[in-house]
Design a protein around this motif. Structure first.
Motif, PDB file in Angstrom:
ATOM      1  N   LEU A 133      24.082  -6.594  11.484  1.00  0.00           N
ATOM      2  CA  LEU A 133      23.122  -6.702  10.394  1.00  0.00           C
ATOM      3  C   LEU A 133      22.208  -5.473  10.409  1.00  0.00           C
ATOM      4  O   LEU A 133      21.510  -5.220  11.391  1.00  0.00           O
ATOM      5  CB  LEU A 133      22.292  -7.977  10.546  1.00  0.00           C
ATOM      6  CG  LEU A 133      21.187  -8.194   9.511  1.00  0.00           C
ATOM      7  CD1 LEU A 133      21.772  -8.346   8.119  1.00  0.00           C
ATOM      8  CD2 LEU A 133      20.351  -9.423   9.871  1.00  0.00           C
ATOM      9  N   ILE A 134      22.242  -4.710   9.339  1.00  0.00           N
ATOM     10  CA  ILE A 134      21.431  -3.487   9.250  1.00  0.00           C
ATOM     11  C   ILE A 134      20.620  -3.540   7.963  1.00  0.00           C
ATOM     12  O   ILE A 134      21.162  -3.768   6.885  1.00  0.00           O
ATOM     13  CB  ILE A 134      22.311  -2.220   9.251  1.00  0.00           C
ATOM     14  CG1 ILE A 134      23.237  -2.201  10.467  1.00  0.00           C
ATOM     15  CG2 ILE A 134      21.445  -0.961   9.220  1.00  0.00           C
ATOM     16  CD1 ILE A 134      24.251  -1.087  10.460  1.00  0.00           C
ATOM     17  N   LYS A 135      19.319  -3.327   8.099  1.00  0.00           N
ATOM     18  CA  LYS A 135      18.434  -3.378   6.935  1.00  0.00           C
ATOM     19  C   LYS A 135      17.935  -1.974   6.581  1.00  0.00           C
ATOM     20  O   LYS A 135      17.798  -1.113   7.435  1.00  0.00           O
ATOM     21  CB  LYS A 135      17.251  -4.302   7.207  1.00  0.00           C
ATOM     22  CG  LYS A 135      17.647  -5.754   7.435  1.00  0.00           C
ATOM     23  CD  LYS A 135      16.421  -6.636   7.672  1.00  0.00           C
ATOM     24  CE  LYS A 135      16.822  -8.087   7.889  1.00  0.00           C
ATOM     25  NZ  LYS A 135      15.641  -8.962   8.117  1.00  0.00           N
ATOM     26  N   ASP A 136      17.679  -1.805   5.287  1.00  0.00           N
ATOM     27  CA  ASP A 136      17.061  -0.576   4.771  1.00  0.00           C
ATOM     28  C   ASP A 136      17.850   0.689   5.141  1.00  0.00           C
ATOM     29  O   ASP A 136      17.298   1.663   5.666  1.00  0.00           O
ATOM     30  CB  ASP A 136      15.618  -0.447   5.262  1.00  0.00           C
ATOM     31  CG  ASP A 136      14.728  -1.538   4.691  1.00  0.00           C
ATOM     32  OD1 ASP A 136      14.973  -1.951   3.541  1.00  0.00           O
ATOM     33  OD2 ASP A 136      13.800  -1.974   5.388  1.00  0.00           O
ATOM     34  N   ILE A 137      19.136   0.671   4.852  1.00  0.00           N
ATOM     35  CA  ILE A 137      19.973   1.846   5.062  1.00  0.00           C
ATOM     36  C   ILE A 137      19.533   2.939   4.081  1.00  0.00           C
ATOM     37  O   ILE A 137      19.465   2.712   2.874  1.00  0.00           O
ATOM     38  CB  ILE A 137      21.458   1.498   4.822  1.00  0.00           C
ATOM     39  CG1 ILE A 137      21.962   0.566   5.939  1.00  0.00           C
ATOM     40  CG2 ILE A 137      22.310   2.749   4.730  1.00  0.00           C
ATOM     41  CD1 ILE A 137      23.369   0.051   5.731  1.00  0.00           C
ATOM     42  N   GLN A 210      24.760 -14.266   4.913  1.00  0.00           N
ATOM     43  CA  GLN A 210      25.048 -12.847   4.697  1.00  0.00           C
ATOM     44  C   GLN A 210      23.989 -12.207   3.793  1.00  0.00           C
ATOM     45  O   GLN A 210      23.607 -12.754   2.760  1.00  0.00           O
ATOM     46  CB  GLN A 210      26.437 -12.681   4.075  1.00  0.00           C
ATOM     47  CG  GLN A 210      26.930 -11.248   4.053  1.00  0.00           C
ATOM     48  CD  GLN A 210      28.340 -11.129   3.498  1.00  0.00           C
ATOM     49  OE1 GLN A 210      28.703 -11.827   2.562  1.00  0.00           O
ATOM     50  NE2 GLN A 210      29.135 -10.238   4.064  1.00  0.00           N
ATOM     51  N   LEU A 211      23.522 -11.029   4.200  1.00  0.00           N
ATOM     52  CA  LEU A 211      22.497 -10.304   3.443  1.00  0.00           C
ATOM     53  C   LEU A 211      23.160  -9.420   2.390  1.00  0.00           C
ATOM     54  O   LEU A 211      24.127  -8.717   2.674  1.00  0.00           O
ATOM     55  CB  LEU A 211      21.664  -9.440   4.394  1.00  0.00           C
ATOM     56  CG  LEU A 211      20.488  -8.679   3.789  1.00  0.00           C
ATOM     57  CD1 LEU A 211      19.423  -9.637   3.271  1.00  0.00           C
ATOM     58  CD2 LEU A 211      19.884  -7.723   4.824  1.00  0.00           C
ATOM     59  N   LYS A 212      22.624  -9.456   1.178  1.00  0.00           N
ATOM     60  CA  LYS A 212      23.191  -8.695   0.073  1.00  0.00           C
ATOM     61  C   LYS A 212      22.146  -7.775  -0.562  1.00  0.00           C
ATOM     62  O   LYS A 212      20.968  -8.122  -0.635  1.00  0.00           O
ATOM     63  CB  LYS A 212      23.719  -9.644  -1.013  1.00  0.00           C
ATOM     64  CG  LYS A 212      24.902 -10.498  -0.587  1.00  0.00           C
ATOM     65  CD  LYS A 212      26.162  -9.673  -0.523  1.00  0.00           C
ATOM     66  CE  LYS A 212      27.392 -10.524  -0.285  1.00  0.00           C
ATOM     67  NZ  LYS A 212      28.642  -9.719  -0.276  1.00  0.00           N
ATOM     68  N   SER A 213      22.601  -6.625  -1.049  1.00  0.00           N
ATOM     69  CA  SER A 213      21.766  -5.732  -1.852  1.00  0.00           C
ATOM     70  C   SER A 213      22.207  -5.874  -3.305  1.00  0.00           C
ATOM     71  O   SER A 213      23.396  -5.728  -3.615  1.00  0.00           O
ATOM     72  CB  SER A 213      21.931  -4.278  -1.406  1.00  0.00           C
ATOM     73  OG  SER A 213      21.149  -4.003  -0.276  1.00  0.00           O
ATOM     74  N   PRO A 271      33.111 -11.481   6.506  1.00  0.00           N
ATOM     75  CA  PRO A 271      33.511 -10.177   7.068  1.00  0.00           C
ATOM     76  C   PRO A 271      32.447  -9.494   7.914  1.00  0.00           C
ATOM     77  O   PRO A 271      32.765  -8.787   8.868  1.00  0.00           O
ATOM     78  CB  PRO A 271      33.845  -9.356   5.819  1.00  0.00           C
ATOM     79  CG  PRO A 271      33.149 -10.044   4.693  1.00  0.00           C
ATOM     80  CD  PRO A 271      33.161 -11.493   5.046  1.00  0.00           C
ATOM     81  N   ASN A 272      31.181  -9.678   7.554  1.00  0.00           N
ATOM     82  CA  ASN A 272      30.090  -9.086   8.331  1.00  0.00           C
ATOM     83  C   ASN A 272      28.782  -9.805   7.998  1.00  0.00           C
ATOM     84  O   ASN A 272      28.757 -10.671   7.111  1.00  0.00           O
ATOM     85  CB  ASN A 272      29.961  -7.581   8.066  1.00  0.00           C
ATOM     86  CG  ASN A 272      29.823  -7.271   6.587  1.00  0.00           C
ATOM     87  OD1 ASN A 272      28.957  -7.802   5.894  1.00  0.00           O
ATOM     88  ND2 ASN A 272      30.695  -6.402   6.081  1.00  0.00           N
ATOM     89  N   SER A 276      21.392  -4.054   3.891  1.00  0.00           N
ATOM     90  CA  SER A 276      20.587  -3.786   2.695  1.00  0.00           C
ATOM     91  C   SER A 276      20.307  -2.298   2.582  1.00  0.00           C
ATOM     92  O   SER A 276      20.261  -1.584   3.591  1.00  0.00           O
ATOM     93  CB  SER A 276      19.276  -4.564   2.730  1.00  0.00           C
ATOM     94  OG  SER A 276      18.447  -4.118   3.791  1.00  0.00           O
ATOM     95  N   LEU A 277      20.154  -1.840   1.360  1.00  0.00           N
ATOM     96  CA  LEU A 277      19.865  -0.436   1.095  1.00  0.00           C
ATOM     97  C   LEU A 277      18.374  -0.226   0.892  1.00  0.00           C
ATOM     98  O   LEU A 277      17.706  -1.021   0.230  1.00  0.00           O
ATOM     99  CB  LEU A 277      20.599   0.032  -0.163  1.00  0.00           C
ATOM    100  CG  LEU A 277      22.120  -0.109  -0.218  1.00  0.00           C
ATOM    101  CD1 LEU A 277      22.646   0.479  -1.518  1.00  0.00           C
ATOM    102  CD2 LEU A 277      22.779   0.566   0.978  1.00  0.00           C
ATOM    103  N   SER A 278      17.863   0.858   1.406  1.00  0.00           N
ATOM    104  CA  SER A 278      16.484   1.247   1.144  1.00  0.00           C
ATOM    105  C   SER A 278      16.399   1.896  -0.232  1.00  0.00           C
ATOM    106  O   SER A 278      17.227   2.749  -0.569  1.00  0.00           O
ATOM    107  CB  SER A 278      16.005   2.234   2.205  1.00  0.00           C
ATOM    108  OG  SER A 278      14.778   2.832   1.815  1.00  0.00           O
TER     109      SER A 278
END
Length: 305
Positions: A133-137, A210-213, A271-272, A276-278
């Motif tokens: 889990l990766i936030k603010d890519i 699952q986190l979505k952007s 799948p993962n 999220s995108l910054s």
């Protein structure tokens, strides 16, 4: 007067962009190129004083005349009905997807004038191989495309960056929202709204964690227009994402709109964990989002009820 070309202008995002340009079409010369044909949409383009060219972007002889004189190209042409998992892969379709993406972009780059500004939609799924889990890519984060669609977009990004042309690459989150006849029901908020409108059941795989952007369709089109107008923004990549939200929370918003909706959590594998995108860089450029997820869900549910 600007000469503006919109490739793939009959599509989900492309036609929404045309709607925005309809208010400017008497001042600018706008040409829409698409290999598909919808009489309703083509007639609407003509009412907006836009020129429609029924052509394949890969065929230079059919499109070079319009690209040669373009000041701006919104290069939206491409195959969007693509496999979302490894189990859906199809070698023949993957080959066509790659050919349209690579050859179409090559034609745009080779046939446009030196000073033409090219605005291109990439995708958040260039990061789809991330397992944690990766936030603010941000825009400099290492990409990890896995499936053919993401790989083709990654290749397009590199094509464009190496071209020496003036470009803007927009890495789009999942684009959601109502459209008259090109609804993408493979996009989670659109599918959930459709199910909600029918008093149906939403199944949350993996519990919906699952986190979505996500980004609204109208704001996406507005961002293309914004980038066209900003002469000072050149050779840049921007994440275009408004909402970072779990699948479960989208379902809860739908439930709040229609209490008859049923939500069931399952233990199916996902799948993962998502990412999220910054949007910090985009907001710092002066762009402002105007539409909310809740508003869009209400509109879709209302239209389909």
């Amino acid at each position: 007067m600007k000469k503006i070309v919109i490739t793939g202008g009959l599509g989900y995002i492309g036609f929404e962009l045309c709607k925005i340009y309809s208010g400017y079409s008497w001042n600018d010369k706008i040409t829409v190129i698409d290999n598909k044909f919808s009489s309703e949409r083509v007639n609407q383009l003509r009412k907006w004083n836009m020129n429609f060219v029924h052509a394949d972007i890969r065929k230079i002889d059919e499109v070079k005349k319009y690209l040669n004189e373009a000041d701006i190209v919104h290069h939206l042409a491409g195959i969007t009905e693509v496999p979302r998992t490894e189990f859906e892969l199809n070698a023949e379709k993957d080959k066509e997807l790659n050919d349209v993406a690579e050859r179409g972009t090559e034609v745009v780059l080779s046939e446009t004038p030196k000073n033409c500004k090219i605005i291109f939609p990439s995708t958040h799924v260039v990061f789809e191989g991330k397992q944690d889990l990766i936030k603010d890519i941000d825009e400099k984060f290492e990409k990890l495309p896995v499936l053919p669609y993401a790989i083709s977009k990654d290749n397009n990004e590199e094509q464009i960056k190496k071209s020496g042309k003036n470009y803007i690459i927009l890495r789009l989150a999942s684009v959601y929202g109502y459209s008259t006849d090109t609804m993408r029901l493979n996009i989670m908020p659109n599918l959930f709204a459709k199910i909600t409108s029918q008093n149906g059941t939403i199944r949350l795989f993996g519990g919906g964690k699952q986190l979505k952007s996500l980004v609204p369709l109208i704001d996406t089109a507005r961002c293309f227009k914004f980038m066209e107008e900003k002469n000072e923004i050149q050779k840049e990549i921007f994440n275009v994402s408004k909402d970072s939200i779990t699948v479960e929370d989208v379902a809860k918003l739908c439930k709040a709109i229609n209490s008859k909706l049923e939500i069931i959590k399952t233990n199916d594998k996902i799948p993962n964990q998502g990412y999220s995108l910054s949007n910090k860089k985009l907001l710092n450029s002066g762009f402002k989002f105007l539409y909310s997820l809740e508003e869009s869900l209400k509109e879709m549910i209302s239209k389909w009820s």
